[in-house]
Write an enzyme that holds these catalytic residues in place. Structure first.
Site, PDB file in Angstrom:
ATOM      1  N   ARG A 183       4.463   5.691   5.225  1.00  0.00           N
ATOM      2  CA  ARG A 183       4.099   4.648   4.267  1.00  0.00           C
ATOM      3  C   ARG A 183       5.246   3.647   4.153  1.00  0.00           C
ATOM      4  NH1 ARG A 183       2.982   9.735   1.958  1.00  0.00           N
ATOM      5  NH2 ARG A 183       0.756  10.123   1.555  1.00  0.00           N
ATOM      6  N   LYS A 209       5.103  11.128  -1.347  1.00  0.00           N
ATOM      7  CA  LYS A 209       4.577  11.087  -2.707  1.00  0.00           C
ATOM      8  C   LYS A 209       4.911  12.380  -3.438  1.00  0.00           C
ATOM      9  CE  LYS A 209       0.689   7.887  -2.185  1.00  0.00           C
ATOM     10  NZ  LYS A 209      -0.770   7.722  -2.337  1.00  0.00           N
ATOM     11  N   HIS A 212      -0.119  -0.455   5.846  1.00  0.00           N
ATOM     12  CA  HIS A 212      -0.999   0.708   5.989  1.00  0.00           C
ATOM     13  C   HIS A 212      -1.867   0.610   7.241  1.00  0.00           C
ATOM     14  CE1 HIS A 212      -0.477   3.674   2.907  1.00  0.00           C
ATOM     15  NE2 HIS A 212      -1.717   4.102   3.014  1.00  0.00           N
ATOM     16  N   ARG A 242      -0.235   2.545   9.803  1.00  0.00           N
ATOM     17  CA  ARG A 242      -0.458   3.961   9.503  1.00  0.00           C
ATOM     18  C   ARG A 242      -1.848   4.403   9.980  1.00  0.00           C
ATOM     19  NH1 ARG A 242       1.416   8.081   5.999  1.00  0.00           N
ATOM     20  NH2 ARG A 242      -0.106   8.979   4.557  1.00  0.00           N
ATOM     21  N   HIS A 256      -0.320  14.116   3.868  1.00  0.00           N
ATOM     22  CA  HIS A 256      -1.469  14.218   2.976  1.00  0.00           C
ATOM     23  C   HIS A 256      -1.504  15.608   2.336  1.00  0.00           C
ATOM     24  CE1 HIS A 256      -3.966  10.841   5.078  1.00  0.00           C
ATOM     25  NE2 HIS A 256      -3.174  10.380   4.142  1.00  0.00           N
ATOM     26  N   TYR A 264      -9.920   9.331   9.035  1.00  0.00           N
ATOM     27  CA  TYR A 264      -9.472   8.838  10.331  1.00  0.00           C
ATOM     28  C   TYR A 264     -10.223   9.457  11.509  1.00  0.00           C
ATOM     29  CZ  TYR A 264      -5.539   7.169   7.575  1.00  0.00           C
ATOM     30  OH  TYR A 264      -4.777   6.548   6.630  1.00  0.00           O
TER      31      TYR A 264
END
Length: 299
Positions: free
Chosen positions: A150, A174, A245, A248, A271, A280
């Site tokens: 990210r 995150k 993004h 990404r 994730h 994806y």
């Protein structure tokens, strides 16, 4: 116990930063969402948090729809309100039952935008150069594509986070979750050239360990990365608008198209849930056709 909106918001932001380990960007998004809700309450002449009812939340959501906000944006704002009032219920016994009834809009079923390999090749070739600025920009592009990180993760990288001997990058994702992501030869060469030749020149008299810096030698921001990527696209014949993004998305799409398994891609992207990665699993038209032609008995 009565508490002002301002004081409640400050305590909530402190809570999600310290106890929930939310990043500064996520905390800022929560704060903006709630301040927008407070502004709406003021228009409705609701002056205290104790007066807020379900009808006010529903009217706020209706206003967002009328303003034609994206469904993802509306869903995020609903989550912000729910979390805030759940916190108020826990800390100040404020009734939050009405807010748990707010439902999220159905997600739009748009596929993530990504670059085809030919487009990405054009982007790389158009941005090769020998100046410190060009070396920095190519290193950013190579690293984003090589790792799928990210933009917030890119701008938080420190020099010590890059292991050139193993071609491994330490990333803080995150929720302050740490992971290690490998990068390939192209990114390795571009990054090493930037660190040894370009960064010392760009740093000027600045003293810090941030990997990527702006033209004044200060740590590069997310806004700066977006500007750099858009300037890079302008050097090509591509007509698309690029955003971090999108690189990404391209990283994940290309890996899956080449046979990488979903769990590995999930780990690389950082994730928490496999469902986040499953978006994806779309494939390019070329890959779909080639697979069909090679696999179907009567193709």
């Amino acid at each position: 116990m009565r508490i002002s909106q301002h004081e409640a918001l400050q305590q909530f932001i402190t809570y999600i930063q310290l106890e929930k380990n939310y990043s500064a960007l996520t905390s800022e998004a929560y704060q903006q969402d709630l301040q927008e809700f407070f502004s709406f309450l003021k228009q409705e002449q609701v002056t205290t948090l104790e007066e807020v009812e379900y009808v006010h939340a529903r009217l706020f959501v209706t206003q967002l729809y009328n303003e034609e906000k994206a469904r993802a944006t509306i869903s995020r704002k609903i989550s912000s309100i729910r979390s805030f009032f759940r916190f108020l219920n826990r800390e100040f016994q404020l009734n939050d039952a009405s807010f748990q009834s707010l439902y999220h809009p159905k997600k739009e079923s748009r596929l993530p935008r990504f670059f085809y390999e030919e487009e990405l090749k054009m982007l790389f070739e158009a941005n090769e150069g020998e100046t410190p600025k060009e070396k920095r920009e190519l290193a950013i592009l190579e690293l984003l594509y090589a790792t799928g990180i990210r933009v917030s993760e890119l701008t938080s990288i420190q020099l010590k986070d890059v292991d050139f001997s193993l071609s491994i990058l330490r990333v803080m994702g995150k929720g302050r979750k740490e992971r290690y992501v490998p990068f390939g030869q192209f990114a390795h060469e571009a990054l090493q050239l930037y660190v040894t030749d370009a960064r010392p020149i760009l740093m000027k008299k600045q003293q810090h360990d941030s990997l990527f810096v702006n033209m004044r030698g200060e740590p590069l921001t997310a806004r700066g990365v977006r500007y750099i990527l858009n300037e890079m696209v302008k050097k090509t014949e591509l007509t698309t608008t690029i955003y971090p993004h999108m690189i990404r998305h391209t990283f994940a799409t290309h890996l899956l198209n080449q046979g990488a398994d979903l769990r590995t891609v999930q780990e690389l992207l950082g994730h928490a849930s496999l469902s986040s990665t499953q978006v994806y699993t779309h494939v390019t038209k070329e890959h779909l056709r080639n697979t069909y032609m090679n696999a179907h008995p009567r193709a």
